[in-house]
Design an enzyme around this catalytic site. Structure first.
Site, PDB file in Angstrom:
ATOM      1  N   TYR A 137      13.476   4.605   5.825  1.00 15.17           N
ATOM      2  CA  TYR A 137      14.886   5.012   5.744  1.00 15.17           C
ATOM      3  C   TYR A 137      15.696   4.128   6.685  1.00 15.17           C
ATOM      4  O   TYR A 137      15.363   3.981   7.859  1.00 15.17           O
ATOM      5  CB  TYR A 137      15.070   6.486   6.121  1.00 15.17           C
ATOM      6  CG  TYR A 137      16.484   6.954   5.828  1.00 15.17           C
ATOM      7  CD1 TYR A 137      16.766   7.615   4.647  1.00 15.17           C
ATOM      8  CD2 TYR A 137      17.529   6.679   6.703  1.00 15.17           C
ATOM      9  CE1 TYR A 137      18.063   8.014   4.349  1.00 15.17           C
ATOM     10  CE2 TYR A 137      18.827   7.064   6.410  1.00 15.17           C
ATOM     11  CZ  TYR A 137      19.088   7.736   5.226  1.00 15.17           C
ATOM     12  OH  TYR A 137      20.376   8.102   4.928  1.00 15.17           O
ATOM     13  N   GLN A 198      18.745  13.489   0.168  1.00 19.95           N
ATOM     14  CA  GLN A 198      18.255  13.235  -1.180  1.00 19.95           C
ATOM     15  C   GLN A 198      17.291  12.047  -1.215  1.00 19.95           C
ATOM     16  O   GLN A 198      16.338  12.028  -2.002  1.00 19.95           O
ATOM     17  CB  GLN A 198      19.419  13.020  -2.158  1.00 19.95           C
ATOM     18  CG  GLN A 198      20.326  11.846  -1.860  1.00 19.95           C
ATOM     19  CD  GLN A 198      21.467  12.218  -0.921  1.00 19.95           C
ATOM     20  OE1 GLN A 198      21.380  13.176  -0.165  1.00 19.95           O
ATOM     21  NE2 GLN A 198      22.548  11.450  -0.988  1.00 19.95           N
ATOM     22  N   ASN A 221      20.883  10.311  10.166  1.00 21.86           N
ATOM     23  CA  ASN A 221      21.776  11.316  10.750  1.00 21.86           C
ATOM     24  C   ASN A 221      21.113  12.687  10.774  1.00 21.86           C
ATOM     25  O   ASN A 221      19.911  12.826  10.518  1.00 21.86           O
ATOM     26  CB  ASN A 221      23.107  11.350   9.984  1.00 21.86           C
ATOM     27  CG  ASN A 221      22.923  11.733   8.518  1.00 21.86           C
ATOM     28  OD1 ASN A 221      21.901  12.301   8.120  1.00 21.86           O
ATOM     29  ND2 ASN A 221      23.915  11.420   7.703  1.00 21.86           N
ATOM     30  N   SER A 244      19.331   8.854  22.679  1.00 23.71           N
ATOM     31  CA  SER A 244      18.748   7.740  23.428  1.00 23.71           C
ATOM     32  C   SER A 244      18.825   7.994  24.937  1.00 23.71           C
ATOM     33  O   SER A 244      19.717   8.689  25.424  1.00 23.71           O
ATOM     34  CB  SER A 244      19.485   6.450  23.077  1.00 23.71           C
ATOM     35  OG  SER A 244      18.827   5.345  23.643  1.00 23.71           O
ATOM     36  N   GLU A 334      12.692   7.580  27.573  1.00 22.04           N
ATOM     37  CA  GLU A 334      12.479   6.673  26.444  1.00 22.04           C
ATOM     38  C   GLU A 334      12.390   5.231  26.949  1.00 22.04           C
ATOM     39  O   GLU A 334      11.452   4.502  26.633  1.00 22.04           O
ATOM     40  CB  GLU A 334      13.639   6.827  25.455  1.00 22.04           C
ATOM     41  CG  GLU A 334      13.563   5.896  24.260  1.00 22.04           C
ATOM     42  CD  GLU A 334      14.815   5.984  23.396  1.00 22.04           C
ATOM     43  OE1 GLU A 334      14.757   5.533  22.236  1.00 22.04           O
ATOM     44  OE2 GLU A 334      15.861   6.477  23.876  1.00 22.04           O
ATOM     45  N   GLU A 422     -22.199  31.541  15.157  1.00 26.21           N
ATOM     46  CA  GLU A 422     -20.847  31.774  14.654  1.00 26.21           C
ATOM     47  C   GLU A 422     -20.832  32.672  13.418  1.00 26.21           C
ATOM     48  O   GLU A 422     -19.768  32.936  12.860  1.00 26.21           O
ATOM     49  CB  GLU A 422     -20.177  30.434  14.326  1.00 26.21           C
ATOM     50  CG  GLU A 422     -19.920  29.576  15.557  1.00 26.21           C
ATOM     51  CD  GLU A 422     -19.182  28.282  15.234  1.00 26.21           C
ATOM     52  OE1 GLU A 422     -18.991  27.982  14.036  1.00 26.21           O
ATOM     53  OE2 GLU A 422     -18.792  27.585  16.187  1.00 26.21           O
ATOM     54  N   HIS A 427     -23.737  27.500   6.524  1.00 20.79           N
ATOM     55  CA  HIS A 427     -23.762  26.299   7.345  1.00 20.79           C
ATOM     56  C   HIS A 427     -25.178  26.073   7.897  1.00 20.79           C
ATOM     57  O   HIS A 427     -25.712  24.948   7.861  1.00 20.79           O
ATOM     58  CB  HIS A 427     -22.794  26.426   8.526  1.00 20.79           C
ATOM     59  CG  HIS A 427     -21.367  26.151   8.191  1.00 20.79           C
ATOM     60  ND1 HIS A 427     -20.617  26.977   7.393  1.00 20.79           N
ATOM     61  CD2 HIS A 427     -20.554  25.127   8.553  1.00 20.79           C
ATOM     62  CE1 HIS A 427     -19.397  26.493   7.284  1.00 20.79           C
ATOM     63  NE2 HIS A 427     -19.322  25.358   7.972  1.00 20.79           N
TER      64      HIS A 427
END
Length: 450
Positions: A137, A198, A221, A244, A334, A422, A427
């Site tokens: 994007y 979209q 955005n 930022s 950052e 368990e 198993h």
């Protein structure tokens, strides 16, 4: 003057004040969430028809078919060829440096075999495989960032991603030539002129025209961020980025004008950006404050910068550089600039930061554009547990396990004991069945080619 906060660690209430300064709630806007939810559902159900309608509504572009929203294959190369020479040279140089850096990152498949005892011949390892298709994007229109195209697309290509799909809104048909040129340099395969929630929906679910991807990366955005959050799990995403941040630790020797401009460089992004300077030199902090006030009127985005400095910025006086580093680790910024004469000596004190810039000549802006390391970085303290975007984000790892008959007998006893503990009998019996194999009667395939 700029009403930037002045803090000192000697004050009794410093801990409370720094907590207040760092507090940031990425509260979800109910109206944005409702809109995004509806758009995602609509695109998932109606595909291309929904894309066409949203593109007409939000970007004021009317098309008869979604195929018209895809750029011709040669348009990216044409954009690159038509760029002014200075821009083309700079973009190409940045791409080469980013590619060179990320070529040193790839994770390789690996394996080893146990060579002694009953587990002889047991193979364990990891197979590293690139993602097949990634969606990128890119903001469009006036907010266009060709550097983000390079930073997101080049690591994907280095990782071996087979197909890279870029989506970029073009409001009223406005196409940014540098964005398209960057896409050409980075090796983007297909470009669709769609944006917003979209576009995220189209990449996540696929439509009749836009292919479904495995992961979506790139900034956007509030609607894009909300959409990425909602489709996570259906596809992968890079990260949910906050405003930022820049934190500078200065010993007082760097130019106050340089540091003021470095603070501006992040403050100009957003009113919620966080610019902080820490120093044990009170006079130096005063000089930087003067530089901030003097240089601000020359900045085109001065209102945004002022808001960021006054709302979330600070100049912090500390006792010494060791205390400055402790505060930096608490913040986990950052971007961290060590504007110190002996910056490398202090690197061992830093545990948490998205990117570390060593020495007074290393401005954060170099990292944003052309130094080489990725500028997609963890924010909001997430550098405590997250890393910059890299080749590893476009690869996945599969564990490799191969045991021989004798290995199945030895490991089966351990597995069965734990499985019964368990309460998982199937198993246990699955492991026990292999224990009945007396010899290595089954041929093990070679894994030389991983």
């Amino acid at each position: 003057m700029i009403a930037i906060k002045r803090l000192t660690t000697a004050d009794a209430d410093f801990a409370a004040r720094i907590e207040t300064l760092l507090a940031f709630e990425s509260a979800q806007d109910d109206a944005v969430e409702a809109t995004v939810t509806a758009i995602l559902a609509d695109v998932r159900q109606r595909g291309d028809a929904a894309l066409i309608e949203y593109t007409a509504r939000f970007d004021r572009i009317a098309v008869h078919s979604a195929g018209e929203l895809e750029l011709a294959p040669d348009e990216m190369q044409q954009a690159l060829a038509r760029l002014p020479e200075k821009q083309r040279t700079a973009l190409t140089a940045a791409a080469e440096r980013i590619r060179s850096y990320h070529l040193r990152q790839p994770l390789q498949s690996w394996h080893y075999e146990e060579e002694e005892g009953p587990l002889r011949g047991t193979l364990l390892g990891q197979k590293v495989t690139p993602l097949e298709r990634v969606g990128l994007y890119v903001p469009g229109g006036k907010a266009s960032y060709p550097s983000s195209v390079l930073m997101n697309a080049i690591p994907a290509r280095v990782a071996g991603v087979e197909e890279l799909i870029m989506v970029v809104p073009t409001p009223a048909g406005e196409r940014n030539p540098m964005v398209l040129a960057a896409a050409a340099l980075a090796g983007v395969d297909r470009v669709f002129t769609i944006g917003g929630a979209q576009a995220v929906a189209a990449l996540a679910y696929g439509t009749q025209t836009v292919p479904k991807v495995d992961k979506i990366v790139g900034p956007g955005n509030a609607y894009v961020a909300a959409a990425k959050r909602r489709v996570f799990g259906i596809v992968g995403i890079d990260m949910l980025a906050g405003p930022s941040e820049i934190l500078i630790i200065s010993d007082g020797l760097a130019s106050p004008d340089w540091l003021a401009m470095d603070l501006f460089s992040q403050a100009e992004h957003d009113e919620l950006a966080q610019p902080i300077l820490i120093s044990p030199n009170a006079e130096h902090l005063d000089q930087v404050a003067e530089a901030l006030a003097r240089l601000l009127p020359s900045m085109p985005r001065r209102q945004i910068i002022r808001s960021a400095l006054e709302n979330r910025g600070a100049l912090i006086l500390v006792r010494d550089l060791a205390e400055a580093c402790r505060i930096a680790n608490r913040i986990a910024p950052e971007h961290l600039e060590l504007a110190l004469a002996n910056a490398e000596d202090w690197l061992t004190h830093i545990r948490h930061a998205g990117a570390i810039f060593l020495g007074p000549f290393t401005s954060e802006s170099l990292g944003d554009y052309c130094a080489g390391p990725n500028h997609v970085l963890p924010t909001s303290g997430s550098a405590r547990f997250s890393s910059p975007l890299g080749v590893y984000d476009f690869q996945k790892r599969s564990s490799l396990i191969r045991v021989s008959g004798s290995g199945a007998h030895a490991l089966g006893e351990i597995a069965a004991t734990l499985a019964y503990g368990e309460g998982l009998a199937a198993h246990a019996r699955s492991a026990e069945y292999r224990q009945q194999q007396d010899q290595d009667q089954l041929t093990c395939a070679s894994v030389d080619q991983l």
